[in-house]
Design an enzyme around this catalytic site. Structure first.
Site, PDB file in Angstrom:
ATOM      1  N   SER A  79       0.828  -1.211   0.000  1.00 13.09           N
ATOM      2  CA  SER A  79       0.000   0.000   0.000  1.00 13.09           C
ATOM      3  C   SER A  79       0.864   1.264   0.000  1.00 13.09           C
ATOM      4  CB  SER A  79      -0.906  -0.019   1.229  1.00 13.09           C
ATOM      5  OG  SER A  79      -0.178  -0.359   2.384  1.00 13.09           O
ATOM      6  N   GLU A  84       0.892   5.374   1.301  1.00 14.15           N
ATOM      7  CA  GLU A  84       0.278   6.394   2.161  1.00 14.15           C
ATOM      8  C   GLU A  84       0.536   7.792   1.585  1.00 14.15           C
ATOM      9  OE1 GLU A  84       0.743   5.995   6.483  1.00 14.15           O
ATOM     10  OE2 GLU A  84       1.334   8.117   6.494  1.00 14.15           O
ATOM     11  N   ASP A 135      -0.678  13.095  17.365  1.00 12.49           N
ATOM     12  CA  ASP A 135       0.199  13.897  18.225  1.00 12.49           C
ATOM     13  C   ASP A 135      -0.425  15.264  18.379  1.00 12.49           C
ATOM     14  OD1 ASP A 135       2.341  12.047  18.657  1.00 12.49           O
ATOM     15  OD2 ASP A 135       2.832  12.298  16.530  1.00 12.49           O
ATOM     16  N   PHE A 162      12.274  14.168  10.658  1.00 13.26           N
ATOM     17  CA  PHE A 162      11.174  13.230  10.944  1.00 13.26           C
ATOM     18  C   PHE A 162      11.598  12.187  11.959  1.00 13.26           C
ATOM     19  CE2 PHE A 162       8.956  13.580   6.550  1.00 13.26           C
ATOM     20  CZ  PHE A 162       8.353  14.747   6.971  1.00 13.26           C
ATOM     21  N   HIS A 190       4.109  -0.975   3.490  1.00 12.67           N
ATOM     22  CA  HIS A 190       3.263   0.223   3.399  1.00 12.67           C
ATOM     23  C   HIS A 190       4.225   1.396   3.210  1.00 12.67           C
ATOM     24  CE1 HIS A 190      -0.219   2.816   4.464  1.00 12.67           C
ATOM     25  NE2 HIS A 190       0.634   3.534   5.178  1.00 12.67           N
TER      26      HIS A 190
HETATM   27  P1  FAD Z   1      -0.991   4.881  21.067  1.00 11.96           P
HETATM   28  O1  FAD Z   1      -1.135   3.471  20.647  1.00 11.96           O
HETATM   29  O2  FAD Z   1      -2.064   5.470  21.904  1.00 11.96           O
HETATM   30  O3  FAD Z   1       0.417   5.001  21.832  1.00 11.96           O
HETATM   31  C1  FAD Z   1       0.979   6.268  22.154  1.00 11.96           C
HETATM   32  C2  FAD Z   1       1.846   6.157  23.405  1.00 11.96           C
HETATM   33  O4  FAD Z   1       1.025   5.897  24.554  1.00 11.96           O
HETATM   34  C3  FAD Z   1       2.853   5.010  23.390  1.00 11.96           C
HETATM   35  O5  FAD Z   1       3.994   5.429  24.082  1.00 11.96           O
HETATM   36  C4  FAD Z   1       2.153   3.875  24.139  1.00 11.96           C
HETATM   37  O6  FAD Z   1       3.072   2.972  24.766  1.00 11.96           O
HETATM   38  C5  FAD Z   1       1.325   4.637  25.151  1.00 11.96           C
HETATM   39  N1  FAD Z   1       0.012   3.996  25.406  1.00 11.96           N
HETATM   40  C6  FAD Z   1      -0.797   3.410  24.481  1.00 11.96           C
HETATM   41  N2  FAD Z   1      -1.939   2.981  25.068  1.00 11.96           N
HETATM   42  C7  FAD Z   1      -1.863   3.310  26.379  1.00 11.96           C
HETATM   43  C8  FAD Z   1      -2.742   3.149  27.477  1.00 11.96           C
HETATM   44  N3  FAD Z   1      -3.954   2.587  27.338  1.00 11.96           N
HETATM   45  N4  FAD Z   1      -2.336   3.613  28.690  1.00 11.96           N
HETATM   46  C9  FAD Z   1      -1.132   4.209  28.834  1.00 11.96           C
HETATM   47  N5  FAD Z   1      -0.249   4.379  27.823  1.00 11.96           N
HETATM   48  C10 FAD Z   1      -0.606   3.955  26.583  1.00 11.96           C
HETATM   49  N6  FAD Z   1      -0.456  10.683  13.183  1.00 11.96           N
HETATM   50  C11 FAD Z   1      -1.443  11.530  12.800  1.00 11.96           C
HETATM   51  O7  FAD Z   1      -1.679  12.541  13.465  1.00 11.96           O
HETATM   52  N7  FAD Z   1      -2.164  11.267  11.658  1.00 11.96           N
HETATM   53  C12 FAD Z   1      -1.963  10.172  10.894  1.00 11.96           C
HETATM   54  O8  FAD Z   1      -2.645   9.954   9.898  1.00 11.96           O
HETATM   55  C13 FAD Z   1      -0.940   9.253  11.290  1.00 11.96           C
HETATM   56  N8  FAD Z   1      -0.688   8.121  10.580  1.00 11.96           N
HETATM   57  C14 FAD Z   1       0.241   7.221  11.032  1.00 11.96           C
HETATM   58  C15 FAD Z   1       0.416   6.009  10.331  1.00 11.96           C
HETATM   59  C16 FAD Z   1       1.355   5.069  10.776  1.00 11.96           C
HETATM   60  C17 FAD Z   1       1.516   3.782  10.016  1.00 11.96           C
HETATM   61  C18 FAD Z   1       2.124   5.345  11.938  1.00 11.96           C
HETATM   62  C19 FAD Z   1       3.137   4.343  12.420  1.00 11.96           C
HETATM   63  C20 FAD Z   1       1.953   6.534  12.633  1.00 11.96           C
HETATM   64  C21 FAD Z   1       1.014   7.482  12.203  1.00 11.96           C
HETATM   65  N9  FAD Z   1       0.793   8.684  12.883  1.00 11.96           N
HETATM   66  C22 FAD Z   1      -0.188   9.562  12.475  1.00 11.96           C
HETATM   67  C23 FAD Z   1       1.623   9.032  14.034  1.00 11.96           C
HETATM   68  C24 FAD Z   1       0.970   8.617  15.376  1.00 11.96           C
HETATM   69  O9  FAD Z   1      -0.209   9.344  15.590  1.00 11.96           O
HETATM   70  C25 FAD Z   1       1.994   8.925  16.473  1.00 11.96           C
HETATM   71  O10 FAD Z   1       3.064   8.035  16.393  1.00 11.96           O
HETATM   72  C26 FAD Z   1       1.434   9.001  17.883  1.00 11.96           C
HETATM   73  O11 FAD Z   1       2.449   9.556  18.729  1.00 11.96           O
HETATM   74  C27 FAD Z   1       1.051   7.662  18.499  1.00 11.96           C
HETATM   75  O12 FAD Z   1      -0.043   7.135  17.906  1.00 11.96           O
HETATM   76  P2  FAD Z   1      -0.527   5.643  18.279  1.00 11.96           P
HETATM   77  O13 FAD Z   1      -1.791   5.425  17.580  1.00 11.96           O
HETATM   78  O14 FAD Z   1       0.564   4.673  18.101  1.00 11.96           O
HETATM   79  O15 FAD Z   1      -0.795   5.866  19.856  1.00 11.96           O
END
Ligand code: FAD
Length: 288
Positions: free
Chosen positions: A12, A14, A106, A213, A263
């Protein structure tokens, strides 16, 4: 890595929503060039804030309409409350969108809180509760660990929460050391995390941008790569050629070891992803 071999690999691209006339034109040509490679899907990132939110949907529809290829919206916790998410999901359902990438996101500087959902697992849980099995949900994974993670072990436990909340598969942050990915997948196997973990691939085309980045997202650029990138200075052709070689080799190794897909973070440019894809022979793969 054994368990990953059972999944049919998915490939895929992005993209992000363009904001200026030049970047709109650039994405138009990029999407058409990449569509010729017949990817399994495109995805479009999600920006925080009202106007950029709608742009994800518009870009998804534009790519799908112009290429005829599935296009997947990303969705994040930032700035969203249950009603915002509910209406976004309904719009996606109404437009036959069946796959989404669910993230925490973020916080843009100057903003205070995420909204109703603090972590991606909470958003996954909400989406499952609201829409049942309608969506195939992808989440993010971090072979080199998330920069805010309390520890490696806690980060993997948090990744597991997302899967236990109902995510179907994962896409990793980019990395250049395949061993970080292999080890991560092995740790997941030990915790009974049984979903495809597709490798996120960042082509190398611009040293300054890559360094910036990588500092932000915690991805490591190995010293042997960085040293050579610095040596090339402003020679963009040399950086491009070196980057394509290095990333092709990385992808080749990953696929030989059973990675269930790649991806590409295209940054809305097609040239490097296109060449890597062709080097790997993916344009000739069976898609049935
Ligand atoms: P989470 O899974 O919530 O994790 C974030 C942090 O919190 C980690 O340190 C984790 O260990 C901790 N954590 C997770 N769950 C819990 C819990 N229940 N209790 C306590 N701590 C917890 N960002 C954007 O804004 N837009 C996008 O479209 C986007 N696309 C992305 C696509 C990919 C493939 C990737 C890898 C990243 C993308 N990001 C995007 C970046 C992403 O939003 C950031 O990396 C963000 O900091 C973490 O997102 P996450 O969903 O992994 O968060």
């Amino acid at each position: 890595m054994q368990s990953q071999k059972q999944y049919r690999p998915k490939f895929s691209f992005e993209c992000y929503s363009p904001k200026t006339p030049d970047s709109i034109a650039s994405l138009q040509s990029t999407q058409l060039e990449l569509a010729e490679l017949n990817p399994d899907f495109f995805s479009v990132t999600y920006g925080a804030g009202g106007s950029t939110r709608n742009m994800t949907f518009e870009t998804v529809m534009d790519i799908r309409n112009k290429t005829g290829i599935e296009c997947v919206p990303h969705i994040s916790c930032v700035g969203n409350w249950d009603n915002d998410i509910r209406s976004m999901l309904q719009k996606y359902i109404d437009h036959d969108i069946t796959r989404i990438v669910v993230l925490r996101g973020d916080l843009p500087s100057g903003t205070v809180g995420y909204g109703q959902f603090q972590h991606a697992n909470e958003l996954v849980e909400f989406i499952r509760k609201e829409t049942g099995d309608h969506f195939h949900i992808e989440v993010a994974a971090y072979p080199e660990f998330h920069p805010q993670a309390k520890s490696a072990a806690v980060d993997i436990e948090n990744f597991k929460r997302k899967i236990d909340s109902g995510a179907n598969s994962a896409i990793t942050q980019y990395f250049y050391n395949p061993f970080s990915y292999y080890r991560f997948v092995e740790c997941c196997e030990k915790l009974n995390i049984n979903v495809p973990i597709v490798a996120g691939i960042m082509p190398i085309t611009n040293c300054t941008q890559l360094v910036r980045f990588s500092e932000g997202c915690g991805a490591e650029i190995p010293r042997w790569i960085l040293k050579q990138l610095y040596d090339f200075g402003d020679d963009r052709d040399a950086i491009f050629k070196f980057g394509v070689d290095v990333v092709t080799e990385l992808c080749d190794q990953l696929l030989s070891n059973g990675t269930p897909g790649l991806h590409f973070f295209t940054m809305n440019r097609s040239a490097a992803s296109n060449l890597i894809w062709k080097n790997l022979g993916l344009d000739e793969r069976q898609t049935a």
